[in-house]
Design a protein around this motif. Structure first.
Motif, short mmCIF file in Angstrom:
data_model
loop_
_atom_site.label_atom_id
_atom_site.label_comp_id
_atom_site.label_asym_id
_atom_site.label_seq_id
_atom_site.Cartn_x
_atom_site.Cartn_y
_atom_site.Cartn_z
N SER A 193 43.47 105.90 22.51
CA SER A 193 43.64 105.41 21.13
C SER A 193 44.12 103.97 21.23
CB SER A 193 44.66 106.26 20.37
OG SER A 193 45.96 106.12 20.93
N ASN A 212 44.16 111.65 14.01
CA ASN A 212 45.10 112.27 13.06
C ASN A 212 44.49 112.47 11.67
OD1 ASN A 212 47.69 113.35 12.42
ND2 ASN A 212 48.23 111.44 11.40
N TRP A 240 49.90 108.84 21.08
CA TRP A 240 50.27 108.58 19.69
C TRP A 240 51.62 107.88 19.64
CZ3 TRP A 240 46.82 108.95 16.06
CH2 TRP A 240 47.21 108.81 14.73
N PRO A 241 51.83 106.90 18.75
CA PRO A 241 50.87 106.32 17.81
C PRO A 241 49.74 105.59 18.53
CG PRO A 241 53.14 105.72 17.25
CD PRO A 241 53.17 106.29 18.62
#
Length: 227
Positions: free
Chosen positions: A142, A160, A210-211
């Protein structure tokens, strides 16, 4: 010589000096901005390196994954549709279609390479069509908002956004399998993924850091194979 020319010449010189300082300032600002941008880019690439290690933390070993599928293989008829698509993962809600790379070893250097080619299927995962129960772990990077879409660093940035019931498709060996999202799980570093113990179903787990663009936690999306 006309004395009126002196003020004009002076104004011209002042303008030249002013333009020189303006261009010098802009050039300095450009160099500073580029340096900051490259520094940010280098730092983010380092984060992606550590993401690969964080992604595989807490996953079951290959020895505990494969026997589940092998023991009960061929006991159920798995439904699929034929397709000409290459091995890939598709998520309609995210408008995502990405190559499915089957990692041959859990060695971190190899996993890092595989994550640059698409999403990586963790070694030992049960494969679609084996029959019986099984769990398939799919890892993906990500990236932070605004980061360029390079080498699949961005692939699971919007994971998400998935909701319960959303469809996920796995294309494998010219067959397409349909899954539905059952839950989302947020994990701290090193935390084990709670595996669904329903012994009669096949599950996939999409896993990312994540984030987005960081390696503080992990997000796992669980989905079950459907008819």
């Amino acid at each position: 010589m006309d004395f009126r020319e002196k003020p004009i010449n002076l104004l011209i010189e002042i303008r030249k000096v002013f333009l020189f300082f303006c261009f010098s300032f802009l050039f300095f600002f450009l160099i500073l901005s580029l340096n900051q941008a490259f520094g940010y880019f280098r730092n983010q690439l380092n984060v992606f390196e550590t993401q690969a290690q964080v992604l595989k933390e807490g996953l079951p070993s290959a020895s505990t994954l494969s026997p589940i599928a092998e023991k009960e293989s061929q006991t159920e008829k798995i439904k699929f549709i034929l397709t000409e698509k290459p091995d890939s993962l598709e998520i309609p809600r995210l408008s995502l279609g990405v190559p499915l790379i089957f990692s041959k070893t859990p060695d971190i250097k190899e996993v890092v390479k595989d994550l640059l080619k698409g999403v990586a299927v963790y070694p030992g995962s049960a494969l679609p069509g084996q029959g019986g129960a099984g769990r398939m772990f799919i890892l993906g990077h990500s990236s932070p908002p605004g980061f360029p879409k390079l080498k699949y660093y961005w692939v699971f940035s919007k994971l998400n956004d998935l909701e319960t019931g959303d469809e996920i498709f796995i294309n494998f060996e010219k067959k397409q399998y349909r899954y539905q999202v059952t839950q989302k799980i947020f994990l701290e570093k090193g935390g084990e993924i709670p595996i669904n113990e329903n012994g009669s179903q096949q599950f996939i787990y999409l896993i990312t850091c994540w984030p987005p663009g960081q390696d503080l936690r992990r997000l796992a999306v669980e989905a079950v194979l459907t008819d």
